[in-house]
Write a protein that holds these residues in place. Sequence first.
Motif, PDB file in Angstrom:
ATOM      1  N   PHE A 215       0.830  -1.198   0.000  1.00  0.00           N
ATOM      2  CA  PHE A 215       0.000   0.000   0.000  1.00  0.00           C
ATOM      3  C   PHE A 215       0.869   1.254   0.000  1.00  0.00           C
ATOM      4  N   LEU A 216       1.957   1.246   0.785  1.00  0.00           N
ATOM      5  CA  LEU A 216       2.859   2.394   0.857  1.00  0.00           C
ATOM      6  C   LEU A 216       3.675   2.547  -0.426  1.00  0.00           C
ATOM      7  N   ASP A 217       3.958   1.429  -1.102  1.00  0.00           N
ATOM      8  CA  ASP A 217       4.722   1.460  -2.357  1.00  0.00           C
ATOM      9  C   ASP A 217       4.105   0.460  -3.333  1.00  0.00           C
ATOM     10  N   PRO A 218       3.017   0.871  -4.021  1.00  0.00           N
ATOM     11  CA  PRO A 218       2.235  -0.060  -4.845  1.00  0.00           C
ATOM     12  C   PRO A 218       3.036  -0.737  -5.956  1.00  0.00           C
ATOM     13  N   GLU A 219       4.091  -0.089  -6.445  1.00  0.00           N
ATOM     14  CA  GLU A 219       4.832  -0.638  -7.571  1.00  0.00           C
ATOM     15  C   GLU A 219       5.995  -1.524  -7.138  1.00  0.00           C
ATOM     16  N   SER A 220       6.140  -1.746  -5.829  1.00  0.00           N
ATOM     17  CA  SER A 220       7.289  -2.514  -5.338  1.00  0.00           C
ATOM     18  C   SER A 220       7.232  -3.983  -5.766  1.00  0.00           C
ATOM     19  N   ASP A 221       6.025  -4.543  -5.887  1.00  0.00           N
ATOM     20  CA  ASP A 221       5.889  -5.949  -6.261  1.00  0.00           C
ATOM     21  C   ASP A 221       4.601  -6.150  -7.053  1.00  0.00           C
ATOM     22  N   PRO A 222       4.525  -5.575  -8.287  1.00  0.00           N
ATOM     23  CA  PRO A 222       3.262  -5.611  -9.041  1.00  0.00           C
ATOM     24  C   PRO A 222       2.840  -7.002  -9.489  1.00  0.00           C
ATOM     25  N   LEU A 223       3.768  -7.959  -9.552  1.00  0.00           N
ATOM     26  CA  LEU A 223       3.431  -9.308  -9.988  1.00  0.00           C
ATOM     27  C   LEU A 223       3.324 -10.280  -8.820  1.00  0.00           C
ATOM     28  N   GLY A 224       3.588  -9.794  -7.598  1.00  0.00           N
ATOM     29  CA  GLY A 224       3.529 -10.640  -6.422  1.00  0.00           C
ATOM     30  C   GLY A 224       2.408 -10.201  -5.501  1.00  0.00           C
ATOM     31  N   ILE A 225       2.803  -9.701  -4.320  1.00  0.00           N
ATOM     32  CA  ILE A 225       1.812  -9.320  -3.321  1.00  0.00           C
ATOM     33  C   ILE A 225       0.975  -8.129  -3.772  1.00  0.00           C
ATOM     34  N   TYR A 318     -18.052  -0.305   6.345  1.00  0.00           N
ATOM     35  CA  TYR A 318     -18.015  -1.450   5.433  1.00  0.00           C
ATOM     36  C   TYR A 318     -17.790  -0.976   3.998  1.00  0.00           C
ATOM     37  N   VAL A 319     -18.624  -0.030   3.575  1.00  0.00           N
ATOM     38  CA  VAL A 319     -18.593   0.441   2.189  1.00  0.00           C
ATOM     39  C   VAL A 319     -17.321   1.235   1.912  1.00  0.00           C
ATOM     40  N   SER A 320     -16.991   2.180   2.783  1.00  0.00           N
ATOM     41  CA  SER A 320     -15.864   3.070   2.528  1.00  0.00           C
ATOM     42  C   SER A 320     -14.528   2.330   2.566  1.00  0.00           C
ATOM     43  N   ILE A 321     -14.361   1.380   3.511  1.00  0.00           N
ATOM     44  CA  ILE A 321     -13.095   0.646   3.597  1.00  0.00           C
ATOM     45  C   ILE A 321     -12.906  -0.224   2.361  1.00  0.00           C
ATOM     46  N   ASN A 322     -13.959  -0.918   1.926  1.00  0.00           N
ATOM     47  CA  ASN A 322     -13.829  -1.750   0.731  1.00  0.00           C
ATOM     48  C   ASN A 322     -13.509  -0.910  -0.497  1.00  0.00           C
ATOM     49  N   MET A 323     -14.215   0.198  -0.663  1.00  0.00           N
ATOM     50  CA  MET A 323     -13.985   1.027  -1.849  1.00  0.00           C
ATOM     51  C   MET A 323     -12.580   1.622  -1.833  1.00  0.00           C
ATOM     52  N   ALA A 324     -12.130   2.069  -0.660  1.00  0.00           N
ATOM     53  CA  ALA A 324     -10.766   2.610  -0.551  1.00  0.00           C
ATOM     54  C   ALA A 324      -9.747   1.508  -0.836  1.00  0.00           C
ATOM     55  N   MET A 325     -10.009   0.312  -0.358  1.00  0.00           N
ATOM     56  CA  MET A 325      -9.110  -0.825  -0.565  1.00  0.00           C
ATOM     57  C   MET A 325      -9.013  -1.173  -2.055  1.00  0.00           C
ATOM     58  N   VAL A 326     -10.140  -1.258  -2.727  1.00  0.00           N
ATOM     59  CA  VAL A 326     -10.172  -1.651  -4.132  1.00  0.00           C
ATOM     60  C   VAL A 326      -9.517  -0.596  -5.023  1.00  0.00           C
ATOM     61  N   MET A 327      -9.605   0.676  -4.623  1.00  0.00           N
ATOM     62  CA  MET A 327      -9.017   1.759  -5.430  1.00  0.00           C
ATOM     63  C   MET A 327      -7.585   2.088  -5.033  1.00  0.00           C
ATOM     64  N   GLY A 328      -7.018   1.306  -4.107  1.00  0.00           N
ATOM     65  CA  GLY A 328      -5.628   1.510  -3.721  1.00  0.00           C
ATOM     66  C   GLY A 328      -5.415   2.631  -2.737  1.00  0.00           C
ATOM     67  N   MET A 329      -6.493   3.087  -2.079  1.00  0.00           N
ATOM     68  CA  MET A 329      -6.384   4.178  -1.113  1.00  0.00           C
ATOM     69  C   MET A 329      -6.249   3.666   0.318  1.00  0.00           C
TER      70      MET A 329
END
Length: 371
Positions: A215-225, A318-329
């Motif tokens: 989450f802090l560095d989204p591009e660190s492992d784009p094909l893994g975690i 429920y709604v806000s955490i899922n939406m933030a999670m799915v959008m990378g926020m």
Amino acid sequence: MSTRSIVPAPLVQLPWKIILLVIAIGCFDLLVLYSAAGGSVRPWALSQGIRFFMLLGVALALSRIPERWWNSSALPAYVILCVMLVLVELVGAVRGGGQRWLDFGLIRLQPSELMKPCIVLACAKFYDMLPPNETRRFGAIWPAAILILIPAALVMKQPDLGTALMITIGGITVMFLAGVPLRLFIGGALALGAAVPIAFNFVLHDYQRNRILVFLDPESDPLGIGYHISQSKIAIGSGGIFGKGFLNGTQSHLDYLPEGHTDFALATMMEEWGLVGGVLLIIAFVLIVQWGISTALSAQSRFAKLTAAGLAATIFYYVSINMAMVMGMAPVVGVPLPLISNGGSSQMTFMLCLGILMSIERSNRKIETRW
């Protein structure tokens, strides 16, 4: 002859605008799951639809329960669920790498999901029993903190970070609404901040630490975690304003998007229905939360006010955490989107919240009629 004289009073008293809105979201979800399965009602849409209407019936039945029953049963229900969480640790069924279920043969129950609305009821009951002038003292803090800490710790042991987080913030929200001084929350936040390094290194599991790092560095492992969140962003972005069209999604149909029918169902939906579909879905959930808040504002007792506001907040989280999670926020913490993600657990929690809110609204209406 008026319509009211033909239709039974219990049906007339139901908040039909909210019920129809919930049905609309549930039916829209069946389209999303139908598309996610490549244009088939199996394996997800059919079972999800059956669960939805069964649980909606449960919510309507719960709406007939008097508010005073929720008040008197809040703490006993809390104790029973804590015992069930202990039993999960001892004899719980393992599924998907987590030990979170009690297997009763015909049904498999996840007590941690029931604890989400129950922690709101338990904290509301505690502050309802507490004299209002005691709310700003330390004695108003530690009992509620223990009520929250026990189930949250048991759920973390399963391990289930997302559910533990939901239980914690649900209880803390009731504490805040009850009038606990803001300075105590600031002090608690500072103490929590100081404990973060310890929790990160010694409490969280490796995969949970990796999710935070990604989450802090989204591009660190784009094909893994980081694969889940990268593909989720691609799916949402490729949908554009109006989406690719029903059954025309590629990320989910070609299996690029993992968990496209559960935690990342929002990404599946927005690829085909675009920003417009996402905004309309947000508006629908905002209307439900707004109704929950208005129910709290019109409630007569302190318990009902805190319970209704806490349950409305639970739906919002429920709604806000899922939406933030799915959008990378936000980090991926395994919080599904109620009524949209496939699975009975989030549906059950949402319908319990809905049923209790309708029960409180019905009690409010009775009091107003009496006056």
